[in-house]
Write an enzyme that holds these catalytic residues in place. Structure first.
Site, PDB file in Angstrom:
ATOM      1  N   ARG A  11       6.866  -9.820   4.261  1.00  0.00           N
ATOM      2  CA  ARG A  11       6.369 -10.177   5.711  1.00  0.00           C
ATOM      3  C   ARG A  11       5.410 -11.380   5.377  1.00  0.00           C
ATOM      4  O   ARG A  11       5.398 -12.189   6.286  1.00  0.00           O
ATOM      5  CB  ARG A  11       5.605  -8.929   6.260  1.00  0.00           C
ATOM      6  CG  ARG A  11       4.560  -8.645   5.544  1.00  0.00           C
ATOM      7  CD  ARG A  11       4.123  -7.122   5.851  1.00  0.00           C
ATOM      8  NE  ARG A  11       5.078  -6.253   5.831  1.00  0.00           N
ATOM      9  CZ  ARG A  11       4.891  -4.620   5.955  1.00  0.00           C
ATOM     10  NH1 ARG A  11       3.989  -4.288   6.767  1.00  0.00           N
ATOM     11  NH2 ARG A  11       5.649  -3.772   5.348  1.00  0.00           N
ATOM     12  N   LYS A  17       5.046  -0.989  -8.112  1.00  0.00           N
ATOM     13  CA  LYS A  17       6.221   0.182  -7.840  1.00  0.00           C
ATOM     14  C   LYS A  17       6.323   0.949  -9.050  1.00  0.00           C
ATOM     15  O   LYS A  17       5.927   0.847 -10.074  1.00  0.00           O
ATOM     16  CB  LYS A  17       7.294  -0.628  -7.468  1.00  0.00           C
ATOM     17  CG  LYS A  17       7.465  -1.161  -6.310  1.00  0.00           C
ATOM     18  CD  LYS A  17       9.039  -1.738  -5.919  1.00  0.00           C
ATOM     19  CE  LYS A  17       9.020  -2.761  -4.846  1.00  0.00           C
ATOM     20  NZ  LYS A  17       8.881  -1.870  -3.438  1.00  0.00           N
TER      21      LYS A  17
HETATM   22  N1  BES Z   1      11.254  -5.040  -0.965  1.00  0.00           N
HETATM   23  C1  BES Z   1      10.413  -3.901  -0.466  1.00  0.00           C
HETATM   24  C2  BES Z   1      11.385  -2.995   0.476  1.00  0.00           C
HETATM   25  C3  BES Z   1      12.580  -2.142   0.021  1.00  0.00           C
HETATM   26  C4  BES Z   1      12.650  -0.812  -0.381  1.00  0.00           C
HETATM   27  C5  BES Z   1      13.892  -2.718   0.045  1.00  0.00           C
HETATM   28  C6  BES Z   1      13.652  -0.287  -0.796  1.00  0.00           C
HETATM   29  C7  BES Z   1      15.053  -2.046  -0.564  1.00  0.00           C
HETATM   30  C8  BES Z   1      15.023  -0.842  -0.932  1.00  0.00           C
HETATM   31  C9  BES Z   1       9.328  -4.364   0.249  1.00  0.00           C
HETATM   32  O1  BES Z   1       8.839  -5.421  -0.403  1.00  0.00           O
HETATM   33  C10 BES Z   1       8.505  -2.912   0.227  1.00  0.00           C
HETATM   34  O2  BES Z   1       7.942  -2.830  -1.068  1.00  0.00           O
HETATM   35  N2  BES Z   1       7.810  -2.685   1.140  1.00  0.00           N
HETATM   36  C11 BES Z   1       7.012  -1.535   1.307  1.00  0.00           C
HETATM   37  C12 BES Z   1       6.021  -1.763   2.214  1.00  0.00           C
HETATM   38  C13 BES Z   1       4.839  -0.920   2.238  1.00  0.00           C
HETATM   39  C14 BES Z   1       3.925  -1.430   1.083  1.00  0.00           C
HETATM   40  C15 BES Z   1       4.076  -0.977   3.324  1.00  0.00           C
HETATM   41  C16 BES Z   1       7.823  -0.249   1.337  1.00  0.00           C
HETATM   42  O3  BES Z   1       8.805  -0.162   2.112  1.00  0.00           O
HETATM   43  O4  BES Z   1       7.372   0.688   0.878  1.00  0.00           O
HETATM   44 MN    MN Z   2       7.405  -5.040  -1.837  1.00  0.00          MN
END
Ligand code: BES
Ligand code: MN
Ligand code: ZN
Length: 498
Positions: free
Chosen positions: A352, A278
């Site tokens: 997931r 990230k």
């Molecule tokens: N933990 C994150 C989702 C999240 C985003 C929680 C903002 C709280 C606030 C999750 O693991 C994630 O990174 N999801 C990705 C999925 C994508 C890579 C398909 C996302 O939402 O960008």
């Molecule tokens: Mn994630």
């Protein structure tokens, strides 16, 4: 010290208290406050007369009357025709937040008959007491474990008494429910708040063990070896990049001999994204990626205190998601607990993967239903903002039941469709599916992914990424964790009591 609450039968007009909080509906001075107005030498009447206070949602006013109440805080619940448990809970939380900021050690709350009117049907007084108690506990929450105490310390709010003039027994029953759920929500918020270097998977397992000891739950913890033996391939893959050991937590409350309700919570104790790293801004917020786990453990705190007639199992797959030389990576193909294979295209779609194992693990319990809560996608924040969680599932009646529990608890959820066409988003060339469908309908493709594993029972998934924490202070809460899911899960389970 956590807030103490109780129900007291007393005449509010004559009650000596450092602070009296009064929950009022929108409009002029409620008729039921005539005696209090008199006791304050007409201070209430002057406030309403000056038209500076109208009881609008989130509106408060503070008075320093001459009377037995040192301070009176009025808290508006909103329009009379729209009042329900959620509006009373909110008004109590907003008012108690004001009270806590005033440096009083104790306060009393009065819910006016006019504000309570909207809650009709049997158990009106119980529902009012429950909502006010939950709101008080929510509004009083603070977290200063890591701060040195300030030299000149204002007193902390330590107790809030609910004043009633009738229905004392119903009020006490409602208060007991509210206090239990409030304690669960407090536990959840404290856990959420803990940073990733304190709240590790091992730490969460310790919290589950402690819950088990205090409330007599059966608790099973799988360590790395146990997780491998059980074939929890998603959890294994995500944890591979970390020095921190993963845990798979099983908590069981058996208050009835019936097929269990299974509650699953995402327990990613810190989500860096892994190799699909990230960006730095706001990455620290990813300590909240265990909010689903906190919701499940908080619900068990409430269950342990209430001991309702139902059978509930909690499942928490827990790991952090780190990049390293041993981390899983894009292109890898892994085998989940169910046997289905998954092509990893983005290591940041890790939630997931660990949930897929928990959902197929749940099958062995022959559940009445399975609900999962997870901070799963940023896309749900785009869709619903911070007002509602997203819900998806395989059973329309179950989704309705979750929506109804969400409305009662004030933790609203809104459905998104899992139409067949969306399944195409996670088609893989090499495996049974891939772990990300990219940007379009990101919350739904995550839901579809989970659906592949939620087989053999009615299932609903709640995406709490937008509701688990707030990044700015609001009238009801400061910046930070909300404990979302505890109230919704608790309401859901209590409504299914045998
Ligand atoms: N933990 C994150 C989702 C999240 C985003 C929680 C903002 C709280 C606030 C999750 O693991 C994630 O990174 N999801 C990705 C999925 C994508 C890579 C398909 C996302 O939402 O960008
Ligand atoms: Mn994630
Ligand atoms: Zn995550």
């Amino acid at each position: 010290m956590p807030l103490d609450t109780a129900v007291i039968s007393a005449d509010p007009a004559a009650y000596h208290t450092p602070l009296l909080l009064v929950v009022v509906p929108q409009g002029g001075q409620p008729a039921s406050l005539a005696a209090l107005d008199e006791a304050t030498g007409g201070a209430l009447g002057r406030l309403y007369g000056a038209a500076s206070f109208a009881g609008k949602r989130d509106q408060t006013a503070v008075l320093y009357p001459s009377g037995p109440q040192e301070r009176i805080v009025l808290s508006g619940a909103g329009k009379p025709g729209e009042l329900d448990q959620a509006s009373l809970r909110r008004a109590a939380a907003v008012g108690v937040r004001v009270a806590a900021g005033m440096g009083v050690a104790s306060a009393s709350v009065l819910c006016t008959a006019e504000a309570a009117e909207g809650i009709s049907g049997g158990g009106g007084a119980a529902a009012v007491a429950q909502a006010i108690t939950e709101g008080a506990l929510f509004g009083a929450w603070r977290f200063d474990e890591f701060k040195e105490p300030p030299r000149e310390q204002k007193p902390h709010l330590e107790r809030v008494d609910l004043l009633v003039t009738s229905d004392a027994e119903d009020s006490a029953a409602g208060h007991a429910v509210g206090a239990a759920i409030g304690a669960g929500q407090t536990l959840a918020r404290n856990l959420q708040m803990l940073p990733g270097n304190t709240c590790t998977p091992t730490y969460l397992a310790g919290v589950a063990t402690d819950l088990g000891q205090r409330h007599g739950f059966e608790v099973t913890i799988l360590d790395r070896a146990g997780i491998e033996e059980e074939g929890l391939g998603g959890l294994m893959a995500v944890s591979r990049g970390s020095e921190e050991e993963p845990r798979f937590i099983v908590v069981e409350y058996r208050g009835a001999d019936a097929p269990p309700i299974v509650l699953v919570g995402k327990g990613v104790t810190f989500d860096t994204g892994g190799i699909s790293l990230k960006l730095p801004p706001h990455m620290e917020e990813m300590k909240f990626d265990m909010s689903g786990a906190a919701a499940v453990l908080g619900t068990f705190e409430a269950l342990g205190r209430l001991r309702p007639k139902c059978h509930v199992i909690g499942l928490v797959p827990s790991t952090d998601n780190m990049p390293s030389g041993s981390a899983f990576k894009p292109g890898d193909v892994i085998r989940s607990h169910s046997g289905k294979t998954i092509e990893i295209v983005n290591t940041d779609a890790e939630g997931r993967l660990i949930l897929s194992d928990a959902l197929s693990y749940a099958k062995r319990f022959d559940p009445a239903c399975v609900l999962d809560a997870a901070t799963l996608t940023g896309a749900v924040v785009v869709a619903l903002g911070h007002i509602a969680s997203g819900v998806m599932g395989t059973d329309d009646a179950l989704i309705e039941e979750v929506r109804s529990a969400g409305n009662r608890s004030g933790e609203r959820v809104w459905p998104l469709p899992l139409w067949d066409e969306y399944r195409d988003l996670i088609k893989s060339e090499i495996a049974d599916m891939k772990n990300s469908g990219g940007r379009p309908a990101g919350t739904i493709s995550a839901g579809w992914f989970l659906r592949e594993f939620a087989d053999g029972y009615p299932w609903a998934h709640i995406d709490i990424a937008g509701t688990a924490y707030t990044d700015r202070a609001s009238p009801i809460s400061g910046k930070g964790p909300t404990g979302v899911g505890v109230r919704l899960f608790s309401e859901f389970v209590l409504a299914r009591q045998l």
